[in-house]
Structures are given as structure tokens and as C-alpha cells.
Design a protein around this motif. Structure first.
Motif, short mmCIF file in Angstrom:
data_model
loop_
_atom_site.label_atom_id
_atom_site.label_comp_id
_atom_site.label_asym_id
_atom_site.label_seq_id
_atom_site.Cartn_x
_atom_site.Cartn_y
_atom_site.Cartn_z
N THR A 51 0.76 -1.25 -0.10
CA THR A 51 -0.11 -0.35 -0.21
C THR A 51 0.70 1.11 0.14
N HIS A 52 0.46 1.97 -1.00
CA HIS A 52 1.17 3.40 -0.34
C HIS A 52 0.58 4.05 0.21
N LEU A 53 1.77 4.16 1.06
CA LEU A 53 1.06 4.89 1.84
C LEU A 53 1.27 7.65 2.21
N GLY A 54 1.75 7.74 1.07
CA GLY A 54 1.99 8.65 0.67
C GLY A 54 3.24 9.03 -0.22
N SER A 55 3.48 10.79 -0.35
CA SER A 55 4.64 11.26 -1.20
C SER A 55 5.32 12.51 -0.33
N TRP A 56 6.34 12.25 -0.66
CA TRP A 56 7.67 14.03 -0.37
C TRP A 56 8.52 14.55 -1.63
N VAL A 57 8.72 15.82 -1.42
CA VAL A 57 9.54 15.83 -2.83
C VAL A 57 10.11 17.23 -1.98
N VAL A 58 11.38 16.59 -1.72
CA VAL A 58 12.49 17.18 -1.04
C VAL A 58 13.17 18.57 -2.82
N GLN A 59 13.20 19.11 -3.09
CA GLN A 59 14.00 19.73 -4.18
C GLN A 59 15.29 20.62 -4.33
N GLN A 60 15.59 21.31 -2.95
CA GLN A 60 16.28 22.06 -2.19
C GLN A 60 17.98 21.25 -3.73
N ASP A 70 8.98 7.82 -1.53
CA ASP A 70 7.37 7.36 -1.58
C ASP A 70 7.65 6.47 -0.54
N VAL A 71 6.20 6.68 0.59
CA VAL A 71 6.55 5.59 1.20
C VAL A 71 4.99 4.48 1.24
N TYR A 72 5.56 3.20 2.00
CA TYR A 72 4.73 1.50 1.46
C TYR A 72 4.72 1.52 2.86
N THR A 73 3.79 0.75 3.28
CA THR A 73 3.22 -0.61 3.84
C THR A 73 3.12 -2.29 3.27
N LYS A 164 22.67 7.27 15.71
CA LYS A 164 24.00 8.18 15.21
C LYS A 164 22.37 7.94 13.48
N ASP A 165 22.02 7.46 13.00
CA ASP A 165 22.49 8.12 11.54
C ASP A 165 20.73 7.66 11.44
N CYS A 166 19.51 7.98 12.55
CA CYS A 166 18.13 8.02 12.23
C CYS A 166 17.46 8.74 13.46
N LYS A 167 18.23 8.69 14.35
CA LYS A 167 16.96 8.89 15.65
C LYS A 167 16.87 10.62 15.90
N GLY A 168 18.21 11.41 14.84
CA GLY A 168 17.74 12.93 15.21
C GLY A 168 16.64 13.62 14.67
N CYS A 169 17.19 13.14 13.01
CA CYS A 169 16.27 13.49 12.52
C CYS A 169 14.67 13.08 12.80
N HIS A 170 14.25 11.91 13.13
CA HIS A 170 13.52 11.29 13.52
C HIS A 170 11.97 12.48 15.18
N LEU A 171 13.23 12.97 15.46
CA LEU A 171 12.70 13.16 16.70
C LEU A 171 11.19 14.13 16.78
N PRO A 172 11.04 14.63 15.13
CA PRO A 172 9.90 15.43 15.38
C PRO A 172 8.53 15.05 15.31
N TRP A 178 7.81 7.93 15.81
CA TRP A 178 8.95 8.06 14.92
C TRP A 178 8.22 7.63 13.43
N VAL A 179 6.96 7.83 13.37
CA VAL A 179 6.75 7.31 11.89
C VAL A 179 5.66 8.84 11.54
N PHE A 180 6.39 9.55 10.39
CA PHE A 180 5.56 11.29 9.87
C PHE A 180 4.69 10.81 9.96
N VAL A 181 3.55 10.38 10.66
CA VAL A 181 2.17 10.53 9.67
C VAL A 181 1.92 11.56 9.06
N GLU A 182 1.79 12.46 9.31
CA GLU A 182 1.02 13.49 8.92
C GLU A 182 0.98 13.06 7.63
N GLY A 183 2.04 12.95 6.87
CA GLY A 183 1.79 12.81 5.09
C GLY A 183 1.38 11.68 4.88
#
Ligand code: HEC
Length: 189
Positions: A51-60, A70-73, A164-172, A178-183
Motif C-alpha cells: 500500500t502506498h502511504l504518501g509522498s514527499w518531495v525535497v527539491q533543494q 514514496d512510502v509503502y507498507t 547515530k543515523d536516524c533518531k535525531g532526524c526522527h525526533l519531530p 517516530w513515523v511522520f504520519v501527517e504525510g
């Protein structure tokens, strides 16, 4: 070294190195994408069967996550989340990042996805199953297994430490497990 490993575990490790297929089948009870020593592998066919959950675009240019995300589960995991608001154990989230292409389309100046870059994977584990596995325990924590695969060699988890590789960025997203469910509109009830 062996005397530190319980006998059952030592046998499982020996079997894992000799007959990976047998072990993978036994592991299906928890996850088909995790072996008995806690190694996470990249799921196959998620684009066509999950199932496709949603998409984000980071353009810069130069941004760490530049690309199409693209996020799937698994369909069952999405259904369980819609019902309970929680991820069942073994639920897998795959975030696929692809390069951005751009050009004139008949719809307008467009952006679309190009080649694969990386895949991020999270696998729900509320029980801390791999906490005693010296080699892989860095990939497990805060209720999830965490892995990163590069398109150049998708057979290998590039991350050794979720701290080291993931947690800091997932704090929000800590408050939402830890999942950005709003997207992810697919998760809305
Ligand atoms: C530079 C910051 C950053 C790093 C480093 C990072 N993430 Fe994320 N991750 C995010 C953000 C922000 C999102 C959602 C928005 C997006 O994709 O840009 C996300 C989304 C995800 C998703 C989709 C599900 C969700 O949580 O929304 C997965 C899976 C994921 N990350 C796994 C990982 C893993 C595993 C690691 C470490 C190997 C990792 N991430 C490292 C920032 C990061």
C-alpha cells in the motif's frame, strides 16, 4: 566466544550460515525481512503489492534528502493502523527515494521521479527481540528496526546505528511512534 551464546542461539546461527532459506521461513512469524540474528533486508515487490502511504518531495540541491520520497507498507499493516492507530509487530515501512527529473510536460513544467537512490526501512518490534545480538543491536531501538540500503548495493544495510543515523532526524515524529504520519493520507480513518 560460543560460551556466551545460549545453545539454541548458537544452533540458530550455525543453521543461518548453512541454510538461509530454512531460517527465513522460520522467521516469517515475525518478519520475512529480518533474519534470526536481526539483520534487516530490503523487501522486494513493495511497489507492486504493498500500500502506498504518501509522498514527499525535497527539491533543494544539496539537501540531505533531495529527491522523490514514496512510502509503502504491507496492506495488512495499513489496515491495522487505521483500526487501532498503532503499528503491529512486524509492520514494515519502506521509504524509496528517487532522483528528481524535470521538463516541459503537456500539463505544465513538471517534475517526476528518476533513478533509485536509496531505501529507508523501519520494522516494528515492540519487544526488543534483538537487544542481545551484538552485531545488529545498533539497528534496533525505540520500538523499531532501522535500515538504509543504497541503490548501488541493495543487499547491504549501510547503517550500523539508528542512534547515530536516524533518531535525531526522527525526533519531530517521536509522539507518533517516530513515523511522520501527517504525510500519509492512506492512514486516515
Ligand atoms: C536528514 C534527516 C533524516 C535522517 C538522517 C533519517 N530520516 Fe527517516 N525521515 C525523515 C523525514 C523528515 C521523514 C518524512 C519526510 C521525508 O521523507 O522527507 C522520514 C521518513 C522516514 C520513513 C518513512 C516513514 C516515516 O517515518 O514517516 C522511513 C521508513 C524512515 N524515514 C527511515 C529512516 C531510517 C531507517 C533512518 C536511518 C538509517 C532514517 N530514516 C534517517 C528524516 C530523516
Amino acid at each position: 566466544m560460543q560460551r556466551f551464546i545460549p545453545l539454541g542461539m548458537a544452533t540458530a546461527l550455525a543453521v543461518a550460515s548453512l541454510a538461509p532459506l530454512t531460517v527465513a521461513a522460520a522467521d516469517n512469524r515475525f518478519s520475512a525481512h529480518v533474519d534470526s540474528s536481526g539483520q534487516i533486508s530490503l523487501p522486494k515487490d513493495f511497489r507492486s503489492t504493498w500500500t502506498h502511504l504518501g509522498s514527499w518531495v525535497v527539491q533543494q540541491d544539496g539537501a540531505p534528502g533531495q529527491g522523490f520520497h514514496d512510502v509503502y507498507t504491507e496492506p495488512a499493516s495499513a489496515a491495522a493502523f487505521r483500526k487501532t492507530g498503532q503499528w503491529p509487530d512486524g509492520a514494515t515501512l519502506v521509504k524509496e527515494i528517487r532522483a528528481i527529473r524535470s521538463g516541459a510536460l503537456t500539463t505544465g513544467p513538471g517534475l517526476w521521479a528518476g533513478d533509485n537512490k536509496v531505501w529507508f526501512v523501519m520494522i516494528k518490534d515492540s519487544k526488543g527481540r534483538f537487544r542481545s545480538q551484538e552485531k545488529t543491536k545498533g539497528n534496533w531501538g525505540d520500538g523499531w528496526g532501522w535500515a538504509l540500503f543504497d541503490a548501488k548495493d541493495p543487499s547491504k544495510n549501510m547503517s550500523a546505528s539508528h542512534e547515530k543515523d536516524c533518531k535525531g532526524c526522527h525526533l519531530p515524529a517521536q509522539a507518533t511512534d517516530w513515523v511522520f504520519v501527517e504525510g500519509y493520507p492512506t492512514l486516515q480513518r
